[in-house]
Every structure is written in structure tokens, then in C-alpha cells.
Design a protein around this motif. Sequence first.
Motif, PDB file in Angstrom:
ATOM      1  N   UNK A 155       0.820  -1.212   0.000  1.00  0.00           N
ATOM      2  CA  UNK A 155       0.000   0.000   0.000  1.00  0.00           C
ATOM      3  C   UNK A 155       0.855   1.263   0.000  1.00  0.00           C
ATOM      4  N   UNK A 156       0.244   2.359  -0.367  1.00  0.00           N
ATOM      5  CA  UNK A 156       0.941   3.628  -0.349  1.00  0.00           C
ATOM      6  C   UNK A 156       1.203   4.076   1.082  1.00  0.00           C
ATOM      7  N   UNK A 157       0.265   3.720   1.972  1.00  0.00           N
ATOM      8  CA  UNK A 157       0.363   4.101   3.381  1.00  0.00           C
ATOM      9  C   UNK A 157      -0.054   2.919   4.234  1.00  0.00           C
ATOM     10  N   UNK A 158       0.730   2.636   5.269  1.00  0.00           N
ATOM     11  CA  UNK A 158       0.407   1.548   6.179  1.00  0.00           C
ATOM     12  C   UNK A 158       0.306   2.098   7.602  1.00  0.00           C
ATOM     13  N   UNK A 159      -0.859   1.996   8.184  1.00  0.00           N
ATOM     14  CA  UNK A 159      -1.083   2.540   9.518  1.00  0.00           C
ATOM     15  C   UNK A 159      -0.358   1.724  10.582  1.00  0.00           C
ATOM     16  N   UNK A 160       0.166   2.405  11.559  1.00  0.00           N
ATOM     17  CA  UNK A 160       0.804   1.742  12.698  1.00  0.00           C
ATOM     18  C   UNK A 160      -0.229   1.280  13.729  1.00  0.00           C
ATOM     19  N   UNK A 161      -1.493   1.639  13.498  1.00  0.00           N
ATOM     20  CA  UNK A 161      -2.539   1.338  14.472  1.00  0.00           C
ATOM     21  C   UNK A 161      -3.281   0.045  14.190  1.00  0.00           C
ATOM     22  N   UNK A 162      -3.025  -0.584  13.033  1.00  0.00           N
ATOM     23  CA  UNK A 162      -3.738  -1.795  12.677  1.00  0.00           C
ATOM     24  C   UNK A 162      -3.376  -2.938  13.604  1.00  0.00           C
TER      25      UNK A 162
END
Length: 378
Positions: free
Chosen positions: A368-375
Amino acid sequence: MANSENITESLAQTPLYKQGVELKARFTSFGGWQMPVQYSGITHEHQAVRNAAGMFDISHMGKFTLQGKNLISQLDTLVPSDLSRLHPGQAQYTVLLNHQAGIIDDIIIYFQGTDTTDIQKVVIIVNAATTHKDKTWILQHLDPDTVQFQDISRDQILIAVQGPKATSYLQSLVTANLSSIKAFGHLETTIFDQPAFLARTGYTGEDGFEVMVDHHLGLELWQHLNHAGVLPCGLGCRDTLRLEAAMALYGQDIDDTITPLEAGLGWLVHLDTKGDFIGRSVLEQQKAQGVQRKLIGLQTQGRNIARHGYPVLAAGEVVGEVTSGTLSPTLSYPIALAYVPTSLAKVKQQLEVEIRGKAYPATVVKRPFYRSKNRVSN
């Protein structure tokens, strides 16, 4: 985009439509429904989901409940994913395939368990525009003598509460420990002493839950969360959020002419662990020979946004087409998805996108272009 008064009366409205009108949402036509595209602004709503919490009315989506003996094994023939490995309280994101291995729809199958009489229970959530098509296809391939199918699409409200603070807003409403639920986990519980189905799933790339309840409770829950500070969000930021996470939109990035291997959804195809299923022979051939085209991530510069339908060029020749594109609110540069020949799908490959008759540089990047640290993990 259009205001609600400019949209034809033939479009369906969700039970939360009036709440959107009261909040002065801007509405648009989507999948046969009159849906809020934004409330306080797409960027503002996008940032709320990335940094705190936002809520979406997704009641337009199709909702099925199924129960019967050997239900999982019957559903297993319709998808490339191995459903036999699901335990009660787990779910599988997967795709319904036609006989050419084209994607009829992308869906989530929630396995609720097996009772003492060997009856298995499942909830399936499908896309709004494909609800009738999916229902017809599923019913054609299940044994009507052993499976009971119920379409509850119009009977239930579905609210997605998404963002790093989503769990804390919901935790006070339920007795179950939501932090113990893994990604794609789900449970039946109560909210305000009324039945509720909660699933740790979403379409934003952030942590969060999707909550399915009846109409009365849905209205009460929406108002409660709004007053508690959860920001109402529309389809506009839902699109920018899912695109940053490189999640496919049915009808744009995937459809019934595209296989999961072409769409970068090979992780859903479990050829080694399951038996026959519709479209298997096509996927086996593609796996052996390789696919001719692939869905890629593209990054352009400045404000040169590659939109849906724009041509992708290599050496001045059209080689593909953009399926989705936007200016990423999180990354502050334009991102897009596109199909190109496999030979041009390598990361760092230099291509161009034709925007309003002029070619602009575009680089193939990882998704992905952005990967959340909250997942949370599965």
C-alpha cells in the motif's frame, strides 16, 4: 457531487439518510443509493480517521445471513480462499469468481460457528451495487434443501467506526473486551441492551469496527457516537482512505473481467490447501504461465493527479489505464492504481500518465501507499 435536492427520487436512501440531511451533508449517487459524500470536508474527515475516529453510514451494503449443514464446504466452491480453516468468530475477505475466474464481487464471510445439530451459521457482507447479482449467484450454487438464506440488507443498519480511537468509543457500550478481538474477528453482543453484531473489519486501512444493528438501535448509536465526538464521514474520504491503503474498489479496480492474480489478490488464492472451486483451472493456468497484466501503484508529482480512466504510457504508447487516483491527504502527493503489462509492473519503473492531453511522469511504487501503525493483527 450534488446536493440532495438535485438527486433523483429513484435512488434508495439508508435509514440514516435524515441524519445526514440534518448534518448538512453533501450527497451523491452511489450504487443506486443516495449517499453522503462529505459532511465537514473530505480532508478534515480523512484526518479524523487517521488520527482519532470517524464513522460512516454503510447501510447501503448487502447483508446476508446463511445457515445450514455443510454450509462452509458449499461456500468453499464459490471462492478461491480456503474457508475450512475458519474458526468461529473469524472472517475471510475473499472474492466470488465466475467460470473465467473473473471477480463477481469482493466480499467478507463471517463464520459464526456450528451448533449442536451441525448447523453452521455465516454472515456475508457484499457491495451495494452487486447485492442482487451476488444473491442470485450464491443461491444458484447452494443446496436449497440444506441451506437457509436470508437477505437482511434493508433490515439492518451498518455503521463503520474507524480510526485509532474507534475501540475506545465503542468499548464503553459493550461488556466484551474489544481489545482482545483480532483483525477480522467478530462477535454478537448488545448495545443499549439490544442485539448487535461487531466485526473488527473496515475499508480505511485503520483499526476499527463495523457494527450491524436494527434500525432503531442504529439511529440511537449514530446519535450517541456523534455527540461523543466521533466525526461523521462520507464516501469522499472513504475513497481517499481506502486508496492510500491500496484497497480495491469494485467496478473500478476489479470487476468480472479481472482475476485475483491480475489484481494483486494472490494472497486470497489457496490452490495448495483446498479442492475444486469455480475458476480454479484458469487460476492454475495463470499461476503456471504468469499473468499478462498487473495492478500497480503509481506516484506522480506536484498536483498532477491521475484519475480513473486516464491512459498510462510507456515510450509514448498507451500501455494501460488508471483505475483509481487521488491526491493523498496523508502523503501530500498524488497516488493511483493502474493496470499495465506485467513487464512494466516492476517497482521504480518509469511510466507516464496522460492528463488533459499532456503526458506527465509516473513511477511504479510499492503498495500500500500508506500503512497505519494502528492496525491490529489477525
